[in-house]
Design a protein around this motif. Sequence first.
Motif, PDB file in Angstrom:
ATOM      1  N   GLU A  52       0.718  -1.023  -0.131  1.00  0.00           N
ATOM      2  CA  GLU A  52      -0.065  -0.270   0.038  1.00  0.00           C
ATOM      3  C   GLU A  52       0.765   1.307   0.067  1.00  0.00           C
ATOM      4  O   GLU A  52       1.984   1.207   0.609  1.00  0.00           O
ATOM      5  N   TYR A  81      -1.534   1.207   5.969  1.00  0.00           N
ATOM      6  CA  TYR A  81      -0.683   2.283   5.794  1.00  0.00           C
ATOM      7  C   TYR A  81      -0.595   2.867   7.050  1.00  0.00           C
ATOM      8  O   TYR A  81      -1.555   2.931   7.788  1.00  0.00           O
ATOM      9  N   HIS A 107      -4.497   6.889  -0.131  1.00  0.00           N
ATOM     10  CA  HIS A 107      -3.867   5.609  -0.165  1.00  0.00           C
ATOM     11  C   HIS A 107      -4.397   4.619  -0.885  1.00  0.00           C
ATOM     12  O   HIS A 107      -5.227   4.745  -1.719  1.00  0.00           O
ATOM     13  N   HIS A 109      -5.381   0.487  -2.306  1.00  0.00           N
ATOM     14  CA  HIS A 109      -5.528  -0.671  -1.980  1.00  0.00           C
ATOM     15  C   HIS A 109      -5.299  -1.757  -3.360  1.00  0.00           C
ATOM     16  O   HIS A 109      -5.425  -1.723  -4.205  1.00  0.00           O
ATOM     17  N   SER A 117     -11.810   0.146   3.922  1.00  0.00           N
ATOM     18  CA  SER A 117     -11.919  -0.931   4.764  1.00  0.00           C
ATOM     19  C   SER A 117     -12.436  -0.786   6.195  1.00  0.00           C
ATOM     20  O   SER A 117     -12.621   0.319   6.660  1.00  0.00           O
ATOM     21  N   ASP A 120      -9.766   0.843   7.884  1.00  0.00           N
ATOM     22  CA  ASP A 120      -9.725   2.334   7.569  1.00  0.00           C
ATOM     23  C   ASP A 120     -10.619   3.209   8.419  1.00  0.00           C
ATOM     24  O   ASP A 120     -10.350   4.362   8.762  1.00  0.00           O
TER      25      ASP A 120
HETATM   26 ZN   LIG Z   1      -7.427   1.209   3.042  1.00  0.00          ZN
END
Ligand SMILES: [Zn+2]
Length: 150
Positions: A52, A81, A107, A109, A117, A120
Amino acid sequence: MSQGRFRPVALRQVDAGDARDAGDVHHPDSLAISASLLHHTVTDLCNVLPEEGVGLWSGHGRDVRTWTFLPNAAQDRLVRYAVQPQDWIAVLRAVSSRGEIPLALVHSHPTTPAVPSDYDQSHWHYPDLWCVIFSFAGETPQCNAYKFGK
Ligand SMILES: [Zn+2]
């Protein structure tokens, strides 16, 4: 997959000539970015695959003017990340010194869709910033932007 407190918002690609008025009041809920800056962002994120990648979009109003690629400080960079506090402080100083404001934490994926996610969402430390995710799971990179909150 729940999108929780993130809601999707728009990214608008603009030509360099349009950049001045791209982030006007008619589009308060979208970020405007030039094709070249988008390309630069994708290239940097692509270069660290399969890990990532992470970075910051900054600019004026709703106009993205600068992309800053940041070192991914996560232990498991294949699926996470993280940004070191000192790197974060340094980039915020640089943004401020250019007279810009931070706009979006970006960021990637590498193998999953461009949606936040669960991790996240539970580890989002940037309530004032947009969340922009590039997915490299498909043939061509996909990009989605989200705003935190209701
Ligand atoms: Zn993510």
